[in-house]
Design an enzyme around this catalytic site. Structure first.
Site, mmCIF file in Angstrom:
data_model
loop_
_atom_site.group_PDB
_atom_site.id
_atom_site.type_symbol
_atom_site.label_atom_id
_atom_site.label_comp_id
_atom_site.label_asym_id
_atom_site.label_seq_id
_atom_site.Cartn_x
_atom_site.Cartn_y
_atom_site.Cartn_z
ATOM 1 N N ASP A 11 0.864 -1.176 0.000
ATOM 2 C CA ASP A 11 0.000 0.000 0.000
ATOM 3 C C ASP A 11 0.902 1.228 0.000
ATOM 4 O OD1 ASP A 11 -2.391 1.611 0.330
ATOM 5 O OD2 ASP A 11 -1.852 1.847 2.435
ATOM 6 N N SER A 12 0.319 2.382 -0.208
ATOM 7 C CA SER A 12 1.068 3.623 -0.129
ATOM 8 C C SER A 12 1.648 3.844 1.261
ATOM 9 C CB SER A 12 0.175 4.807 -0.498
ATOM 10 O OG SER A 12 -0.886 4.934 0.429
ATOM 11 N N TYR A 43 -0.497 8.411 -2.000
ATOM 12 C CA TYR A 43 -0.577 8.274 -3.446
ATOM 13 C C TYR A 43 -1.686 9.157 -4.033
ATOM 14 C CZ TYR A 43 2.374 4.024 -3.717
ATOM 15 O OH TYR A 43 3.410 3.117 -3.684
ATOM 16 N N GLY A 44 -2.674 9.487 -3.211
ATOM 17 C CA GLY A 44 -3.901 10.104 -3.724
ATOM 18 C C GLY A 44 -3.732 11.477 -4.331
ATOM 19 N N CYS A 74 -4.539 -1.147 -1.995
ATOM 20 C CA CYS A 74 -4.641 0.301 -2.125
ATOM 21 C C CYS A 74 -5.582 0.598 -3.285
ATOM 22 C CB CYS A 74 -3.255 0.887 -2.391
ATOM 23 S SG CYS A 74 -3.231 2.662 -2.730
ATOM 24 N N ASN A 75 -6.664 1.329 -3.026
ATOM 25 C CA ASN A 75 -7.618 1.651 -4.083
ATOM 26 C C ASN A 75 -6.992 2.544 -5.147
ATOM 27 O OD1 ASN A 75 -10.639 0.761 -3.370
ATOM 28 N ND2 ASN A 75 -9.579 1.219 -1.479
ATOM 29 N N THR A 76 -6.184 3.520 -4.717
ATOM 30 C CA THR A 76 -5.554 4.421 -5.685
ATOM 31 C C THR A 76 -4.602 3.664 -6.598
ATOM 32 O OG1 THR A 76 -5.734 6.292 -4.162
ATOM 33 C CG2 THR A 76 -4.129 6.474 -5.932
ATOM 34 N N GLU A 152 -1.600 7.568 8.894
ATOM 35 C CA GLU A 152 -0.169 7.267 8.824
ATOM 36 C C GLU A 152 0.564 7.652 10.108
ATOM 37 O OE1 GLU A 152 2.016 5.861 6.293
ATOM 38 O OE2 GLU A 152 0.037 5.064 5.799
ATOM 39 N N CYS A 184 -10.855 3.821 0.511
ATOM 40 C CA CYS A 184 -9.411 3.856 0.720
ATOM 41 C C CYS A 184 -9.112 2.916 1.875
ATOM 42 C CB CYS A 184 -8.955 5.276 1.049
ATOM 43 S SG CYS A 184 -7.226 5.410 1.606
ATOM 44 N N THR A 185 -8.048 2.119 1.760
ATOM 45 C CA THR A 185 -7.785 1.113 2.786
ATOM 46 C C THR A 185 -7.339 1.723 4.106
ATOM 47 O OG1 THR A 185 -5.528 0.797 1.908
ATOM 48 C CG2 THR A 185 -7.267 -0.713 1.128
ATOM 49 N N HIS A 186 -6.973 2.998 4.128
ATOM 50 C CA HIS A 186 -6.661 3.659 5.391
ATOM 51 C C HIS A 186 -7.925 3.910 6.222
ATOM 52 C CE1 HIS A 186 -2.810 4.567 3.434
ATOM 53 N NE2 HIS A 186 -2.336 4.947 4.610
#
Length: 268
Positions: A11-12, A43-44, A74-76, A152, A184-186
């Protein structure tokens, strides 16, 4: 490829752990290697071509560590590069997409909100999902700049995070959506805070469990699943500061003394 080879997940940053934890829950015997591209997070707000080059470098690294399959958690990254990765690499690759179809099935009043990054919202993958599954539903898309960074840094429930999140949720609530997609996975790590803001009558949907089930199906289809009784292990890597990332991973993974190795990677 050995059945006991690890599943590579990236992921980012640390957000993909929301997917990794569902994979761990469903597949406790599988080894996992996780790469958090924290130095390039988020990344977004980056150019899609920059994201694609990062993805290639990360997948190269995970394969060098013996990964038998890749999960783009990661969706992005899935929106920008999943198709290219599948063409380039010989292992099974599972990606993410916002849970539009489940949300359409869940909504009672025909109004759904989608929280996501700007790149995901602008991407063709989300547009295709909405066209295929939500043409007769009112879809409110809401970009959430700055939210990934809060996760993060482990700022999951502080007042500033709540204030920022409330601002993003306001237009969705004003338009009376009864279902919210976490695109978004976050964002699943913010679910308790989202529930606090929106109340108990709004459904909140993320795709972690569905992705874990897809990982299981793909492993079995390719005869790569571990079947003998064993306890799966995890290894964590990052492009960022290993001490800072380890602290947040320890919180999100609910595990003390997490070891994280910094592997910066040369951009492809």
């Amino acid at each position: 490829m050995s059945q006991t080879a690890p599943i590579g997940i990236f992921d980012s940053g640390v957000g993909g752990l929301s997917v990794a934890r569902e994979i761990r829950r469903l597949l406790p015997m599988e080894d996992i290697i996780y790469y958090a591209d924290s130095a390039f997070c988020p990344y977004g707000d980056k150019d899609p071509e920059v994201i694609r080059r990062r993805e290639i470098a990360i997948v190269d690294f995970l394969l060098s560590q013996g990964a038998k399959m890749i999960v783009v958690a990661c969706n992005t990254a899935s929106s920008t590069g999943l198709d290219d990765l599948r063409k380039m690499f010989p292992v099974p690759i599972v990606g993410m997409e916002p849970a539009v179809k489940p949300a359409v099935a869940a909504t009672r009043n025909g109004k759904i909100g989608i929280l996501a990054t700007s790149v995901t919202i602008a991407g063709e993958r989300l547009a295709s999902l909405i066209k295929r599954f939500a043409e007769h539903v009112n879809v409110i898309t809401q970009p959430c700049p700055g939210l990934v960074e809060r996760v993060e840094h482990g700022q999951l429930d502080d007042p500033e995070t709540e204030k920022i999140l409330a601002g993003f949720l306001k237009p969705i609530l004003e338009q009376q959506a009864d279902t919210i997609v976490l695109g978004c996975t976050h964002y699943p790590f913010l679910t308790p805070l989202i529930e606090k803001i929106v109340g108990p009558n709004i459904a909140i949907i993320d795709t972690g469990e569905a992705v874990a089930k897809q990982v299981s199906r793909v492993l079995n289809e390719h005869n790569l699943a571990v079947h003998e009784p064993r306890v799966g292990q995890e290894k964590f890597f990052t492009s960022g500061n290993q001490v800072e990332v380890a602290k947040v991973i320890g919180t999100l993974w609910s595990k003390d003394n997490v070891h994280v190795e910094t592997v910066p990677l040369i951009q492809a």
